[in-house]
Design a protein around this motif. Structure first.
Motif, PDB file in Angstrom:
ATOM      1  N   LEU A  15       0.650  -1.009  -0.012  1.00  0.00           N
ATOM      2  CA  LEU A  15       0.052  -0.153  -0.076  1.00  0.00           C
ATOM      3  C   LEU A  15       0.954   1.208  -0.054  1.00  0.00           C
ATOM      4  O   LEU A  15       1.816   1.339   0.853  1.00  0.00           O
ATOM      5  CB  LEU A  15      -0.960   0.062   1.240  1.00  0.00           C
ATOM      6  CG  LEU A  15      -2.038  -1.315   1.394  1.00  0.00           C
ATOM      7  CD1 LEU A  15      -2.300  -1.171   2.812  1.00  0.00           C
ATOM      8  CD2 LEU A  15      -3.130  -1.062   0.162  1.00  0.00           C
ATOM      9  N   GLN A  16       0.492   2.139  -0.827  1.00  0.00           N
ATOM     10  CA  GLN A  16       1.438   3.345  -1.002  1.00  0.00           C
ATOM     11  C   GLN A  16       0.642   4.687  -0.858  1.00  0.00           C
ATOM     12  O   GLN A  16      -0.475   4.715  -1.363  1.00  0.00           O
ATOM     13  CB  GLN A  16       2.078   3.260  -2.232  1.00  0.00           C
ATOM     14  CG  GLN A  16       2.907   2.339  -2.388  1.00  0.00           C
ATOM     15  CD  GLN A  16       3.949   2.164  -3.825  1.00  0.00           C
ATOM     16  OE1 GLN A  16       3.421   1.841  -4.817  1.00  0.00           O
ATOM     17  NE2 GLN A  16       4.904   2.916  -3.760  1.00  0.00           N
ATOM     18  N   GLN A  17       1.068   5.375   0.077  1.00  0.00           N
ATOM     19  CA  GLN A  17       0.480   6.862   0.207  1.00  0.00           C
ATOM     20  C   GLN A  17       1.825   7.969  -0.158  1.00  0.00           C
ATOM     21  O   GLN A  17       2.706   8.109   0.764  1.00  0.00           O
ATOM     22  CB  GLN A  17      -0.163   7.173   1.339  1.00  0.00           C
ATOM     23  CG  GLN A  17      -1.482   6.433   1.395  1.00  0.00           C
ATOM     24  CD  GLN A  17      -2.110   6.819   2.375  1.00  0.00           C
ATOM     25  OE1 GLN A  17      -1.929   6.804   3.806  1.00  0.00           O
ATOM     26  NE2 GLN A  17      -3.322   7.434   2.382  1.00  0.00           N
ATOM     27  N   GLY A  18       1.753   8.585  -1.229  1.00  0.00           N
ATOM     28  CA  GLY A  18       2.980   9.564  -1.438  1.00  0.00           C
ATOM     29  C   GLY A  18       4.227   8.569  -1.484  1.00  0.00           C
ATOM     30  O   GLY A  18       4.297   7.791  -2.055  1.00  0.00           O
ATOM     31  N   SER A  21       5.534   3.537   1.820  1.00  0.00           N
ATOM     32  CA  SER A  21       5.114   2.530   1.226  1.00  0.00           C
ATOM     33  C   SER A  21       4.905   1.376   2.416  1.00  0.00           C
ATOM     34  O   SER A  21       5.962   1.339   3.335  1.00  0.00           O
ATOM     35  CB  SER A  21       6.030   1.905   0.114  1.00  0.00           C
ATOM     36  OG  SER A  21       5.885   0.470  -0.281  1.00  0.00           O
ATOM     37  N   THR A  46      -2.810   3.507   7.090  1.00  0.00           N
ATOM     38  CA  THR A  46      -2.600   2.930   5.883  1.00  0.00           C
ATOM     39  C   THR A  46      -3.082   1.553   5.554  1.00  0.00           C
ATOM     40  O   THR A  46      -3.787   1.262   4.708  1.00  0.00           O
ATOM     41  CB  THR A  46      -1.221   3.279   5.237  1.00  0.00           C
ATOM     42  OG1 THR A  46      -0.901   4.462   5.542  1.00  0.00           O
ATOM     43  CG2 THR A  46      -1.068   2.618   3.929  1.00  0.00           C
ATOM     44  N   LEU A  55      -7.907   2.484   0.050  1.00  0.00           N
ATOM     45  CA  LEU A  55      -6.778   2.643  -0.629  1.00  0.00           C
ATOM     46  C   LEU A  55      -6.432   1.677  -1.249  1.00  0.00           C
ATOM     47  O   LEU A  55      -6.711   0.422  -0.818  1.00  0.00           O
ATOM     48  CB  LEU A  55      -5.692   3.047   0.622  1.00  0.00           C
ATOM     49  CG  LEU A  55      -4.292   3.041   0.310  1.00  0.00           C
ATOM     50  CD1 LEU A  55      -3.872   4.340  -0.862  1.00  0.00           C
ATOM     51  CD2 LEU A  55      -3.228   3.309   1.387  1.00  0.00           C
ATOM     52  N   SER A  58      -1.020  -1.684  -4.493  1.00  0.00           N
ATOM     53  CA  SER A  58      -0.334  -1.682  -5.818  1.00  0.00           C
ATOM     54  C   SER A  58       0.160  -3.091  -6.077  1.00  0.00           C
ATOM     55  O   SER A  58       0.472  -3.284  -7.235  1.00  0.00           O
ATOM     56  CB  SER A  58       0.682  -0.707  -5.735  1.00  0.00           C
ATOM     57  OG  SER A  58       1.710  -0.896  -4.571  1.00  0.00           O
TER      58      SER A  58
END
Length: 146
Positions: A15-18, A21, A46, A55, A58
């Protein structure tokens, strides 16, 4: 999680936020209770947002009952997130706030009104539906938001 043979499994989920990771691998059997703890910025929210579908992973699989739900929309998942901010509309009653989840127009059928009452009863808010959020304690507001 409910009873039966239900299991949650995260297989190489990313899972990535900005620039952040989070990679997760885990298996939880039915009726397992866990606490997600860690310092600010460690990825607790996250992870929960990924499980609830707010979310998108990826990479990897989020399996529930042996079915990958990683691409399912939030409304189709068996998980939800109770946000720190309760997100209740202060000018509306508790019943109306809960009813919004069923029908945004609030033109509820009798079955839907019964479902609202059942939901309130299930979180120990029976008889409090006519109150405004400000008339509830913080814990009661959280349960109404749930």
């Amino acid at each position: 999680m409910r009873g039966g043979g239900e299991m949650l499994e995260l297989k190489d989920v990313v899972l990535q936020q900005g620039a952040f990771s989070l990679q997760a691998d885990m298996q939880l059997n039915a009726q397992t209770r866990i606490a997600v703890i860690g310092p600010s910025g460690a990825g607790k929210s996250t992870l929960l947002m990924g499980l609830a579908g707010f979310l998108t992973a990826s990479r990897g699989q989020i399996n529930w009952q042996d079915r990958d739900i990683a691409n399912d929309p939030p409304a189709s998942r068996p998980f939800s997130v109770l946000f720190q901010d309760n997100n209740l509309f202060p000018h509306m009653s508790v019943e109306q706030n809960v009813g919004l989840g069923l029908r945004p127009s609030l033109k509820l059928s009798e079955v839907e009104r019964d479902a609202v009452q059942s939901a309130l009863t299930s979180v120990d808010l029976d008889g409090m539906g006519a109150r405004k959020p400000a008339e509830l304690s913080g814990g009661q507001q959280s349960r109404a938001a749930l």
